[in-house]
Scaffold this active site. Structure first.
Site, short mmCIF file in Angstrom:
data_model
loop_
_atom_site.label_atom_id
_atom_site.label_comp_id
_atom_site.label_asym_id
_atom_site.label_seq_id
_atom_site.Cartn_x
_atom_site.Cartn_y
_atom_site.Cartn_z
NE ARG A 102 -3.97 0.40 1.86
CZ ARG A 102 -5.20 0.41 2.39
NH1 ARG A 102 -5.43 1.10 3.49
NH2 ARG A 102 -6.18 -0.28 1.85
CG HIS A 129 -8.47 0.07 -2.93
ND1 HIS A 129 -7.69 -1.06 -2.63
CD2 HIS A 129 -9.18 0.33 -1.80
CE1 HIS A 129 -7.95 -1.43 -1.39
NE2 HIS A 129 -8.85 -0.62 -0.86
CD GLN A 132 -13.12 -1.99 -1.13
OE1 GLN A 132 -12.25 -1.86 -0.28
NE2 GLN A 132 -14.29 -2.56 -0.87
CG ASP A 217 -13.88 6.08 -0.84
OD1 ASP A 217 -13.97 5.97 0.39
OD2 ASP A 217 -12.81 5.90 -1.47
CB CYS A 257 -14.11 0.93 -0.14
SG CYS A 257 -13.51 2.60 0.19
NE ARG A 285 -10.40 -5.56 0.24
CZ ARG A 285 -9.66 -4.54 0.69
NH1 ARG A 285 -10.25 -3.50 1.27
NH2 ARG A 285 -8.34 -4.52 0.53
N1 CP Z 1 -11.37 -0.49 2.25
C1 CP Z 1 -10.12 -0.57 2.70
O1 CP Z 1 -9.17 -0.79 1.96
O2 CP Z 1 -9.99 -0.40 4.05
P1 CP Z 1 -8.63 -0.25 4.89
O3 CP Z 1 -8.06 1.11 4.56
O4 CP Z 1 -9.07 -0.37 6.31
O5 CP Z 1 -7.68 -1.33 4.48
N1 NVA Z 2 -10.21 6.43 -1.12
C1 NVA Z 2 -9.85 5.97 0.19
C2 NVA Z 2 -10.01 4.50 0.28
C3 NVA Z 2 -9.66 3.90 1.61
C4 NVA Z 2 -9.80 2.41 1.63
C5 NVA Z 2 -8.42 6.37 0.51
O1 NVA Z 2 -7.57 6.24 -0.39
O2 NVA Z 2 -8.14 6.81 1.62
#
Ligand code: CP
Ligand code: NVA
Length: 302
Positions: A102, A129, A132, A217, A257, A285
């Site tokens: 990440r 992502h 997701q 989101d 998400c 997930r």
């Molecule tokens: N939706 C998602 O990726 O959540 P986290 O940021 O908690 O991993």
């Molecule tokens: N768009 C959000 C998704 C988190 C899972 C972010 O990037 O923070």
């Protein structure tokens, strides 16, 4: 050997196969069955940003497959002291079987991947992502069957999740109607590639009209904290409400998400309401990513 940096790294058949397998994993899990299909395989997880779902689902998932996970934060690895991503990738390739990352910049992920000789999974970047979308599609298919030909309304920020939705619309052949404030639309290149599937709308009402799935989101993603106040003003008319859900198809689902901010991007009576499938979406997930890891480990050994 394959990587999963984007939904577009899979063919439509591969994507469908993975989410179908994810549904099988879910049924087995609910029946108390977990098969150690990959004993002693290890997954390194590098997190530059916070996570609840991604971390727990990957860590629990590889454990249920018989392997184990290593959580690596830049703060306590040499990455935080400037060791190049490529060197880290070469070292991890000697020691583990899969890597999930990440990162903020998508280029960092690509840079890591370019030096990795083991499969790399995108656990979220500023651009995409894709994990997701495996879970979201598994959830939609489980509730409603194939999404081909259906319409998804995206309300709010044209962010990483939205960009991956567009890639998935192209792959699985569904339509997207996107309503974002001016200047906050999806990535232009991704939009261009998905132009046959996507309609940009002037208002949330236009986007949700008759839609089969309504998705939103947060207004400020991780890394955009300093813009939060400005975004609160820009996104004021982009909250998903009961009135929007009433304009969607009668059997429309709602997804997010997570994490969510009730009263900002979505009202509590929508996200906690009858049409919301957020808990299955989050739970999937685990199952979808077990199927993804199985796919990548099998590809790597074939
Ligand atoms: N939706 C998602 O990726 O959540 P986290 O940021 O908690 O991993
Ligand atoms: N768009 C959000 C998704 C988190 C899972 C972010 O990037 O923070």
């Amino acid at each position: 050997m394959r990587h999963f940096l984007s939904v577009s790294d899979l063919s439509a058949d591969e994507f469908r196969g993975i989410i179908q397998r994810g549904s099988e994993f879910r049924k087995q899990f609910e029946a108390g069955i977990t098969e150690a299909l990959f004993p002693r395989k290890s997954l390194a997880m590098i997190f530059e940003k916070s996570s609840t779902r991604t971390r727990v689902s990957f860590e629990a998932g590889i454990g249920q497959l018989g392997g184990h996970a290593l959580y690596l934060s830049p703060n306590d690895t040499q990455l935080g002291r400037g060791e190049p991503l490529e060197d880290t990738a070469r070292v991890l390739s000697q020691m583990v079987n899969l890597v999930m990352i990440r990162t903020f910049s998508h280029e960092s992920l690509q840079q890591f991947c370019s030096a990795s000789s083991i499969p790399v999974i995108n656990g979220l970047t500023d651009l995409l992502h894709p994990c997701q979308l495996l879970a979201d599609m598994q959830t939609y298919f489980d509730y409603r069957g194939d999404i081909k030909g259906k319409t998804v309304a995206w309300i709010g920020d044209g962010n990483n999740v939205c960009n991956s939705f567009i890639n998935t619309a192209k792959l699985l052949d569904f339509k997207m109607r996107i309503a974002s404030p001016a200047g906050y639309g999806p990535n232009k290149g991704i939009l261009e590639q998905g132009r046959s599937q996507v309609e940009l709308c002037n208002s949330p009402n236009d986007a949700v009209d008759g839609a089969d799935l309504v998705v939103t989101d947060v207004w400020a993603s991780m890394g955009q904290e300093t813009e939060a106040n400005k975004r609160t003003v820009a996104f004021a008319d982009y909250k998903v409400t009961k009135a929007h859900m009433a304009l969607a198809a009668k059997d429309a689902l709602f997804m997010h998400c997570l994490p969510a901010h009730r009263g900002e991007e979505v009202d509590a009576d929508v996200i906690d309401g009858d049409q919301s499938v957020i808990w299955d979406e989050a739970g999937n997930r685990l199952h979808a990513q077990k199927a993804l890891m199985e796919f990548l480990l099998n590809q790597a050994s074939s």
